[in-house]
Structures are given as structure tokens and as C-alpha cells.
Design a protein around this motif. Structure first.
Motif, PDB file in Angstrom:
ATOM      1  N   THR A  23      -3.317   7.020 -11.916  1.00 36.61           N
ATOM      2  CA  THR A  23      -2.091   6.227 -11.816  1.00 36.61           C
ATOM      3  C   THR A  23      -1.006   6.982 -11.053  1.00 36.61           C
ATOM      4  O   THR A  23      -0.304   6.415 -10.202  1.00 36.61           O
ATOM      5  CB  THR A  23      -1.596   5.855 -13.222  1.00 36.61           C
ATOM      6  N   ILE A  24      -0.866   8.268 -11.355  1.00 42.76           N
ATOM      7  CA  ILE A  24       0.155   9.081 -10.674  1.00 42.76           C
ATOM      8  C   ILE A  24      -0.129   9.155  -9.181  1.00 42.76           C
ATOM      9  O   ILE A  24       0.774   9.007  -8.339  1.00 42.76           O
ATOM     10  CB  ILE A  24       0.214  10.498 -11.295  1.00 42.76           C
ATOM     11  N   ILE A  25      -1.406   9.384  -8.828  1.00 41.10           N
ATOM     12  CA  ILE A  25      -1.771   9.474  -7.410  1.00 41.10           C
ATOM     13  C   ILE A  25      -1.466   8.164  -6.699  1.00 41.10           C
ATOM     14  O   ILE A  25      -0.960   8.143  -5.569  1.00 41.10           O
ATOM     15  CB  ILE A  25      -3.269   9.849  -7.268  1.00 41.10           C
ATOM     16  N   ASN A  26      -1.762   7.055  -7.345  1.00 42.31           N
ATOM     17  CA  ASN A  26      -1.468   5.752  -6.746  1.00 42.31           C
ATOM     18  C   ASN A  26       0.023   5.506  -6.606  1.00 42.31           C
ATOM     19  O   ASN A  26       0.472   4.800  -5.697  1.00 42.31           O
ATOM     20  CB  ASN A  26      -2.081   4.630  -7.588  1.00 42.31           C
ATOM     21  N   ALA A  27       0.805   6.094  -7.500  1.00 46.01           N
ATOM     22  CA  ALA A  27       2.244   5.841  -7.490  1.00 46.01           C
ATOM     23  C   ALA A  27       2.998   6.729  -6.499  1.00 46.01           C
ATOM     24  O   ALA A  27       4.084   6.358  -6.036  1.00 46.01           O
ATOM     25  CB  ALA A  27       2.808   6.042  -8.892  1.00 46.01           C
ATOM     26  N   ILE A  28       2.461   7.900  -6.163  1.00 45.25           N
ATOM     27  CA  ILE A  28       3.175   8.843  -5.287  1.00 45.25           C
ATOM     28  C   ILE A  28       3.602   8.210  -3.967  1.00 45.25           C
ATOM     29  O   ILE A  28       4.763   8.343  -3.556  1.00 45.25           O
ATOM     30  CB  ILE A  28       2.315  10.109  -5.055  1.00 45.25           C
ATOM     31  N   PRO A  29       2.729   7.494  -3.248  1.00 42.86           N
ATOM     32  CA  PRO A  29       3.170   6.901  -1.978  1.00 42.86           C
ATOM     33  C   PRO A  29       3.943   5.589  -2.137  1.00 42.86           C
ATOM     34  O   PRO A  29       4.255   4.946  -1.142  1.00 42.86           O
ATOM     35  CB  PRO A  29       1.851   6.665  -1.240  1.00 42.86           C
ATOM     36  N   TRP A  76       7.656   1.743  -7.031  1.00 42.24           N
ATOM     37  CA  TRP A  76       7.078   1.639  -8.373  1.00 42.24           C
ATOM     38  C   TRP A  76       7.916   2.442  -9.357  1.00 42.24           C
ATOM     39  O   TRP A  76       8.244   1.976 -10.427  1.00 42.24           O
ATOM     40  CB  TRP A  76       5.640   2.180  -8.359  1.00 42.24           C
ATOM     41  N   TRP A  77       8.254   3.677  -8.960  1.00 41.84           N
ATOM     42  CA  TRP A  77       9.042   4.541  -9.827  1.00 41.84           C
ATOM     43  C   TRP A  77      10.420   3.937 -10.076  1.00 41.84           C
ATOM     44  O   TRP A  77      10.936   3.977 -11.194  1.00 41.84           O
ATOM     45  CB  TRP A  77       9.187   5.935  -9.213  1.00 41.84           C
ATOM     46  N   TYR A  78      10.989   3.371  -9.037  1.00 42.63           N
ATOM     47  CA  TYR A  78      12.311   2.758  -9.174  1.00 42.63           C
ATOM     48  C   TYR A  78      12.266   1.607 -10.181  1.00 42.63           C
ATOM     49  O   TYR A  78      13.116   1.516 -11.077  1.00 42.63           O
ATOM     50  CB  TYR A  78      12.807   2.268  -7.811  1.00 42.63           C
ATOM     51  N   ASP A  79      11.263   0.739 -10.019  1.00 42.19           N
ATOM     52  CA  ASP A  79      11.137  -0.380 -10.957  1.00 42.19           C
ATOM     53  C   ASP A  79      10.885   0.113 -12.374  1.00 42.19           C
ATOM     54  O   ASP A  79      11.435  -0.417 -13.343  1.00 42.19           O
ATOM     55  CB  ASP A  79       9.998  -1.304 -10.521  1.00 42.19           C
ATOM     56  N   PHE A  80      10.026   1.119 -12.506  1.00 39.97           N
ATOM     57  CA  PHE A  80       9.681   1.659 -13.817  1.00 39.97           C
ATOM     58  C   PHE A  80      10.902   2.239 -14.532  1.00 39.97           C
ATOM     59  O   PHE A  80      11.069   2.076 -15.743  1.00 39.97           O
ATOM     60  CB  PHE A  80       8.599   2.729 -13.663  1.00 39.97           C
TER      61      PHE A  80
END
Length: 210
Positions: free
Chosen positions: A1-7, A11-15
Motif C-alpha cells: 500500500t505504501i509503495i502504491n501511495a508514494i507516487p 492519496w495522502w492529502y485525501d487520507f
């Protein structure tokens, strides 16, 4: 999940900026889903309560969760307009009666007096056709539409319905029927290998005497 989220920084902003997911029914009650279900279930409810509901409610009344012929007959005597054979997916009791196996007996007993629907075990369009052929007037499709909703929103639900529709049409073509009215028990074979073993009453009596 982290690898998918890095680029994908959005996603991080929404989370980090959107409220966490919650059950709407728990937003004001507190506690867990289990607590809510325990509070909602009343083991003292009986047919007298159903009689009161029938007297209070002039509209259509359908009861879901029927699991034997006797209850179906009693519900019809209490004036319900429909029953839904269901063990709720076997989530609580995975050895509860299988609605599809009950369907012919229930339809034969009360089908002329009320509409019989079925829930549980509907995995594809062929299951819907089989249920209808055995006398069900309606089927519930369980979680299928939720899977479509989670995967693609409204378009996902539309896709779920389209898949089921394609399977329905394909099954009817293979059966060489052109309308639901042509379907009947002769189009269905009920498998028995998954049915529970029924003990002979005499052997039960002998065990009791022993």
C-alpha cells in the motif's frame, strides 16, 4: 500500500484531510456494530407482535428470514403479503437451512396465498433463473451491488446489473426458453451432496433409549 501511495501524493492529502469512514447508524449511538445489533435484536418478539404490526400498517408487509415451511404457513395466516426465504448468508449460523432447498416445499405450501422470494446463495444469473423456475417471484442478490459500488461507484452498480442480465439471458438461451413464464421445476436439478444428513427417527429413538 505504501509503495502504491508514494507516487500518488493526492492519496495522502485525501487520507489526512477527509473525515474517517464511519457507520452512519453509529454516529449518534456510540459503541460498536456488535453493540448496536445486540440492542436491536429483541428475543421476546413473537407472532402477537406481528399481529399488532399488521393491524397498524395498511400497506404491504413482507417478512425476511423465513427458514421452514411451518413458519411460512403461520406468517400467511397472519396476513403477510410476502416472505423471503433467507438464512442471512449463513453469517451467524452456517448450518442453517439452505433457502434454495426449502423453496419448492414453501412454494407448494403457500405459493398460492403469498409471494415467495429468496435470498442467500445467489451468485450469478443462473441462480436467479433456478430460483424463479422453482417458484420464487423475486430474488435478492446479496452483496453483489455493493462490490460494484465500491469498485466503480454508480457505473460499478450498473456493470453489476449488466453482468447479471447477460447471465440471465445466456441461461435462458441455453434452456431454450424465451420468457420467464416458460420456466418450471423441470429446468432445475437440485444437488443433494451439500444437504445435511437426516437421521432416521427410529435410530434417534434407539439412541435415546440407550
Amino acid at each position: 500500500t505504501i509503495i502504491n501511495a508514494i507516487p500518488r501524493p493526492w492519496w495522502w492529502y485525501d487520507f489526512l484531510t477527509t473525515p474517517k469512514l464511519e457507520f452512519a447508524s453509529l454516529s449518534s449511538t456510540g459503541g460498536t456494530v456488535g453493540d448496536l445489533l445486540n440492542a436491536a435484536m429483541d428475543p421476546s418478539i413473537n407472532y402477537d407482535d406481528l399481529k399488532i404490526i399488521r393491524e397498524m400498517w395498511p400497506g404491504k408487509l413482507v417478512i425476511k428470514g423465513v427458514q421452514n415451511v411451518d413458519d411460512a404457513r403461520t406468517l400467511v395466516d397472519h396476513g403477510v403479503d410476502g416472505i423471503v426465504l433467507s438464512n442471512h448468508g449463513g453469517r451467524q449460523l452456517d448450518r442453517a437451512p439452505i433457502p434454495f432447498h426449502l423453496l419448492p416445499s414453501v412454494v407448494r405450501e403457500v405459493g398460492h396465498h403469498t409471494e415467495v422470494a429468496i435470498d442467500t446463495g445467489i451468485m450469478n444469473g443462473a441462480d436467479i433463473i433456478a430460483a424463479y423456475a422453482l417458484g420464487a417471484k423475486f430474488t435478492l442478490i446479496g452483496r453483489a451491488y455493493l462490490y460494484g459500488l465500491m469498485a466503480g461507484g454508480r457505473a460499478g452498480v450498473d456493470r453489476t446489473i449488466q453482468i447479471l442480465t447477460d447471465q440471465l439471458v445466456r441461461t435462458m438461451k441455453l434452456l431454450q426458453v424465451t420468457s420467464l413464464a416458460e420456466l418450471g421445476p423441470q429446468h432445475v436439478t437440485q444437488l443433494t451432496r451439500l444437504q445435511p444428513l437426516r437421521r432416521d427417527p427410529e435410530s434417534v429413538r434407539e439412541d435415546t433409549d440407550a
